[in-house]
Enzyme design. Structure first.
Site, PDB file in Angstrom:
ATOM      1  CD  GLN A 166      -5.234  -1.192   8.734  1.00  0.00           C
ATOM      2  OE1 GLN A 166      -5.930  -2.125   9.142  1.00  0.00           O
ATOM      3  NE2 GLN A 166      -3.950  -1.078   9.038  1.00  0.00           N
ATOM      4  CB  ALA A 206      -0.947   0.005   1.201  1.00  0.00           C
ATOM      5  CB  SER A 249      -1.783  -3.661   2.119  1.00  0.00           C
ATOM      6  OG  SER A 249      -0.762  -4.413   2.737  1.00  0.00           O
ATOM      7  CG  HIS A 258       1.092  -6.951   5.345  1.00  0.00           C
ATOM      8  ND1 HIS A 258       1.132  -6.550   6.665  1.00  0.00           N
ATOM      9  CD2 HIS A 258       1.406  -5.857   4.618  1.00  0.00           C
ATOM     10  CE1 HIS A 258       1.459  -5.270   6.716  1.00  0.00           C
ATOM     11  NE2 HIS A 258       1.629  -4.826   5.493  1.00  0.00           N
ATOM     12  CB  CYS A 284       3.900   3.098   9.898  1.00  0.00           C
ATOM     13  SG  CYS A 284       3.425   1.742   8.818  1.00  0.00           S
ATOM     14  CB  THR A 310      10.210  -9.860 -12.686  1.00  0.00           C
ATOM     15  OG1 THR A 310      11.126  -9.630 -13.757  1.00  0.00           O
ATOM     16  CG2 THR A 310       9.659 -11.273 -12.785  1.00  0.00           C
TER      17      THR A 310
END
Length: 413
Positions: A191, A83, A211, A213, A337, A251
């Protein structure tokens, strides 16, 4: 399956209640990825042999799974590393492409750091940025947003679900305003995807960051939805082989794409039942905590909030002491973060939360592998520790005597 997964964690591991920071990879996702590490290992961009075709088929299936959960066309999904890259690409890419015509961006003071930092970077290049305030419940006022739009506004960027307080912004209303005023609408939904229903057509969303994860997929993979009609154009951040329709060269990591797609498919199928289960667990936690402890404060709106989030301030305790006292619980004092900073959360300060209370806040994230027994344990551990700390606190003692702490003139030494 839930018990099987949790047993692997319970070998002296803290109880995990930090699902907004990251989610564990679902075993079904790991199973889907497995063949693409060792058996189907081809480069999806190799167009001359079986291995390449096989990998490409897997990637395109994953792209369709990601698109499906937000009501998009697979051709509108650009794979990224996560993200943060998606937000950078959306903001800087669109700003740079349209800079000769428009140079004004609108965002919000409680956005994720990567959105705010991208905006500050653009300000250094000469763009104008308006940072909208939030109300005490953490939500923006659509009328304030509408009033901030000018004929120089190119983009509005408002996140779907806040990463600290879990509030859900009025995306449909924001999208309608942006479409009427002919302004691109970007939303960071890292989120939100897999937790609330999203439809880019119904909500008039032009760009969306996702995102892997955050919804039980692997780390290192994300996506940016880029609308094709009416077309959104952007300048790429990464150039090279021209992959991903020229918007993001490099890639593709096939196993991660496969896992991301599988995670989206599972979330789309199970979201309704999972939301109800998590809401029950969350309300159970909050109600028990309120019954047990006075002087606790919920940060952010309770109703317009994802089911797996609580952010609570505990008055008359010392924040670091509380965190140390419950080290058998993996919880957060803010977003992952920004957890390295000792400063109180800028999100809570934007809501008007006093600094002392902001320092005592806990972000509790409940998720797919959280059980009722986990809730029972966490309530008891946190409540007991708060009670212990308050018993040692002179401030708590004064408050119990009815003394208004704000009226005290503290002497300096």
């Amino acid at each position: 399956m839930t018990d099987t997964v949790r047993k692997k964690w319970t070998q002296n591991a803290p109880l995990y209640l930090d699902y907004q920071a990251t989610t564990p990879c679902d075993p079904r996702v790991v199973e889907a990825m497995a063949p693409y590490w060792t058996e189907k290992f081809g480069n999806p961009h190799s167009r001359n042999h079986h291995f390449g075709w096989e990998a490409e088929d897997g990637v395109e299936k994953a792209r369709a799974q990601v698109a499906s959960i937000i009501g998009a066309n697979p051709k509108e999904i650009i794979f990224t590393s996560g993200a943060t890259e998606s937000n950078n690409l959306a903001l800087k890419g669109v700003a740079h492409f349209y800079k000769e015509k428009k140079n004004h961006i609108i965002t919000c003071v409680t956005e994720h750091k990567c959105v705010l930092d991208s905006c500050r970077h653009l300000e250094q290049e000469g763009f104008d940025v308006t940072y909208l305030p939030v109300r005490q419940n953490g939500l923006i006022d659509p009328e304030v947003l509408s009033a901030a739009i000018t004929d120089r506004t190119v983009m509005v960027s408002i996140m779907g679900v806040n990463n600290e307080i879990g509030v859900i912004q009025p995306l449909r209303e924001i999208g309608a305003i942006c479409r009427e005023r002919k302004v691109f609408f970007h939303t960071d939904c890292a989120q939100a995807v897999g937790k609330i229903p999203l439809d880019v057509e119904d909500m008039n969303i032009d760009l969306m960051s996702i995102s892997g994860h955050k919804l039980y997929g692997p780390m290192g993979i994300g996506a940016l939805y880029v609308r094709r009609r009416p077309r959104v154009r952007l300048v790429p951040l990464i150039t090279g082989g021209g992959q991903e329709r020229g918007m993001r060269s490099g890639t593709l990591p096939t196993p991660l794409c496969i896992g991301f797609g599988a995670a989206c498919a599972i979330a789309e199928k199970e979201m309704g039942a999972e939301t109800e289960r998590l809401r029950t667990l969350r309300d159970m936690f909050y109600n028990r905590m309120k019954q047990r402890l006075p002087d606790i404060y919920l940060n952010g709106d309770l109703e317009q909030r994802v089911a797996g989030n609580l952010n609570i301030s505990f008055a008359y305790v010392e924040g670091e002491g509380l965190m140390m006292g419950i080290n058998d619980l993996a919880v957060s004092s803010g977003s992952a973060c920004t957890s390295a900073s000792l400063e109180p959360s800028y999100v809570l300060r934007a809501l008007g939360v006093e600094e002392e209370l902001a320092h005592t806040s806990l972000r509790l994230g409940f998720g797919r592998f959280t059980s009722k027994e986990d809730i029972d344990y966490a309530v008891e551990r946190i409540a007991s520790e708060v009670e212990r700390l308050r018993e040692m606190s002179p401030l708590w003692e004064m408050a119990q005597q009815g003394i208004d702490l704000k009226s005290i003139q503290w002497s300096e030494h």
